[in-house]
Design a protein around this motif. Structure first.
Motif, PDB file in Angstrom:
ATOM      1  N   PRO A 207       4.563  -2.743 -20.482  1.00 21.85           N
ATOM      2  CA  PRO A 207       5.702  -3.444 -20.715  1.00 21.85           C
ATOM      3  C   PRO A 207       5.827  -4.295 -22.357  1.00 21.85           C
ATOM      4  N   THR A 208       4.604  -3.033 -22.934  1.00 19.16           N
ATOM      5  CA  THR A 208       4.992  -3.484 -24.353  1.00 19.16           C
ATOM      6  C   THR A 208       5.429  -1.800 -24.588  1.00 19.16           C
ATOM      7  N   GLN A 209       5.401  -1.005 -24.250  1.00 18.97           N
ATOM      8  CA  GLN A 209       6.999   0.209 -25.012  1.00 18.97           C
ATOM      9  C   GLN A 209       7.614   0.757 -24.204  1.00 18.97           C
ATOM     10  N   GLY A 210       7.747   0.340 -22.738  1.00 14.00           N
ATOM     11  CA  GLY A 210       8.904   0.598 -22.018  1.00 14.00           C
ATOM     12  C   GLY A 210       8.482   2.213 -21.239  1.00 14.00           C
ATOM     13  N   ASN A 211       7.461   2.771 -21.833  1.00 15.46           N
ATOM     14  CA  ASN A 211       6.823   3.690 -20.694  1.00 15.46           C
ATOM     15  C   ASN A 211       6.632   3.661 -19.223  1.00 15.46           C
ATOM     16  N   VAL A 212       7.086   4.629 -18.566  1.00 20.49           N
ATOM     17  CA  VAL A 212       6.796   4.914 -17.214  1.00 20.49           C
ATOM     18  C   VAL A 212       5.318   5.137 -16.812  1.00 20.49           C
ATOM     19  N   ARG A 213       4.783   4.004 -15.938  1.00 23.82           N
ATOM     20  CA  ARG A 213       3.781   4.312 -16.037  1.00 23.82           C
ATOM     21  C   ARG A 213       3.273   5.142 -13.700  1.00 23.82           C
ATOM     22  N   TRP A 214       4.329   4.673 -12.974  1.00 23.47           N
ATOM     23  CA  TRP A 214       4.729   5.124 -11.950  1.00 23.47           C
ATOM     24  C   TRP A 214       6.305   5.536 -11.723  1.00 23.47           C
ATOM     25  N   GLU A 215       6.097   6.046  -9.888  1.00 23.76           N
ATOM     26  CA  GLU A 215       7.655   6.270  -9.807  1.00 23.76           C
ATOM     27  C   GLU A 215       7.467   6.315  -7.998  1.00 23.76           C
ATOM     28  N   ALA A 216       8.505   5.395  -7.713  1.00 22.27           N
ATOM     29  CA  ALA A 216       8.313   5.444  -5.843  1.00 22.27           C
ATOM     30  C   ALA A 216       9.740   5.063  -5.091  1.00 22.27           C
ATOM     31  N   THR A 217      10.196   5.706  -4.632  1.00 19.70           N
ATOM     32  CA  THR A 217      11.102   6.073  -3.995  1.00 19.70           C
ATOM     33  C   THR A 217      10.959   5.668  -2.564  1.00 19.70           C
ATOM     34  N   VAL A 218      11.720   4.166  -2.579  1.00 17.90           N
ATOM     35  CA  VAL A 218      12.009   3.374  -1.263  1.00 17.90           C
ATOM     36  C   VAL A 218      12.079   3.556  -0.336  1.00 17.90           C
ATOM     37  N   ALA A 219      13.627   3.883  -0.685  1.00 19.98           N
ATOM     38  CA  ALA A 219      14.307   5.429   0.741  1.00 19.98           C
ATOM     39  C   ALA A 219      15.599   6.009  -0.534  1.00 19.98           C
ATOM     40  N   THR A 220      15.336   6.846   0.897  1.00 17.99           N
ATOM     41  CA  THR A 220      16.300   7.979   0.636  1.00 17.99           C
ATOM     42  C   THR A 220      17.833   7.686   1.041  1.00 17.99           C
TER      43      THR A 220
END
Length: 379
Positions: A207-220
């Motif tokens: 939240p301080t820089q907007g960098n992506v820490r992780w990504e999860a695909t919930v649906a296809t």
């Protein structure tokens, strides 16, 4: 097309960002009639304890929010209110300049809304603090947390502002689809991580820089065209501990471990509203308003209830041993979490229950299309 999708298209909740005309609106004639309500012998006690008018109708995807025993809500004409959840006492009320498209976000002191003119307005205890012009339309309520205001526009751009002076801190812009839903999406906080939806993917951001820490695909996404492949995540997510469960529009339901950014499970199925969850179950209604409970650990079905088919159910909330839905006639239905059987039904003002009911201690608050805020106390 399914009746549920037709209903959303006809209601103007589809935003075409690259192609302004697809000839989709207005085809809802195939919607089945709503199931008539059956008599309910109350199995639990509960009553309305207060009622407050918001000032006008609510036609945007308004999200009431609870912080520090206060409920924050808003209506079309720009009215924003803070209410003592236990008593319904109005703490403050103001009216911003312009009709609203999104709100309300609050940390208990500051409140944020967005107008139809794309203006982000931040209030401090009901008084104007600052405002700024945004580049695109916003329908997801801003998130106010950690001395920042986070905003997600319909083009999935996420921005952060300093809550004190409105200075823009960062912007996250990723390539996306030309077609997105103008429906409340996922923008939430988990510990020191900002959660933001990007289509059917959930991002964990710094939240301080907007960098992506992780990504999860919930649906296809599935389907042969852009409309059929719409699978944007619908907010708010249902949190229990480190597990967050959510709906992917007309695609399915899934749960994510927010500590690891890992998808625990996902199950296909239609539906347009967000879900509720407790330590054992995930509750949702599908495109026909068939209600189901799934085991939170693996997504397997525990029970289904078809008594409320086509009643345009609201998003649910889990309250103790019950799960609660509102419907298009303003009825509030309390069902057993373990079996899905009706336990209690309470009325509001006869207009649709919208958004997600919210809970503050022992008081549950629901919002209606006609601009009513209702406090209930189930027992």
């Amino acid at each position: 097309m399914s009746g549920a999708l037709n209903r959303w298209l006809a209601g103007g909740l589809l935003s075409v960002l690259a192609a302004a005309s697809l000839g989709l609106a207005g085809c809802s004639s195939d919607k089945a009639p709503p199931a008539p309500l059956q008599p309910v012998q109350p199995q639990i006690a509960g009553r309305q304890v207060w009622r407050l008018p918001l000032g006008s109708d609510v036609s945007f995807p308004m999200a009431a929010v609870v912080r520090d025993g206060k409920v924050f809500a808003a209506s079309d004409n720009g009215s924003v209110v803070a209410v003592e959840a236990a008593t319904g006492r109005e703490i403050w009320r103001t009216r911003v300049d312009g009709k609203l498209s999104a709100g309300v976000g609050s940390d208990g002191r500051f409140a944020a809304v967005v107008t139809q003119d794309n203006e982000l307005v931040v209030l401090d205890a009901g008084k104007d603090k600052w405002k700024t012009r945004l580049d695109a339309r916003v329908v997801t309520a801003p998130l106010v947390a950690g001395e920042r205001v986070f905003v997600m526009s319909v083009d999935r751009v996420v921005s952060a502002y300093d809550v004190l002076d409105g200075h823009k801190l960062w912007t996250l812009r990723r390539p996306g689809d030309a077609l997105t839903l103008a429906q409340s999406s996922v923008l939430a906080a988990y510990k020191d991580t900002l959660l933001a939806a990007q289509g059917s993917r959930l991002l964990g951001l710094d939240p301080t820089q907007g960098n992506v820490r992780w990504e999860a695909t919930v649906a296809t996404p599935r389907g042969t065209n852009e409309v059929e492949r719409l699978s944007d995540l619908v907010g708010p997510p249902a949190r229990n501990g480190n597990v967050l469960c959510m709906r992917a529009f007309q695609t399915g339901v899934g749960c994510v471990d927010a500590d690891r950014g890992a998808v625990l499970w996902n199950m296909p199925g239609g539906g347009v509203q967000s879900v509720a969850a407790d330590a054992d179950y995930v509750f949702s209604a599908d495109a026909s308003d068939r209600i189901s409970a799934r085991r939170r650990r693996d997504g397997s079905t525990v029970w289904t209830n078809e008594r409320f088919l086509n009643r345009s159910l609201s998003a649910p909330i889990s309250v103790g041993k019950t799960v609660v839905f509102g419907d298009f006639e303003g009825q509030v239905h309390f069902l057993s979490r373990d079996a899905g059987t009706p336990l209690l039904r309470l009325p509001t003002d006869g207009s649709a229950v919208i958004g997600v009911p919210v809970l503050s201690d022992t008081t549950m608050v629901v919002t209606t299309r006609n601009g009513g805020l209702f406090g209930f106390r189930p027992e």
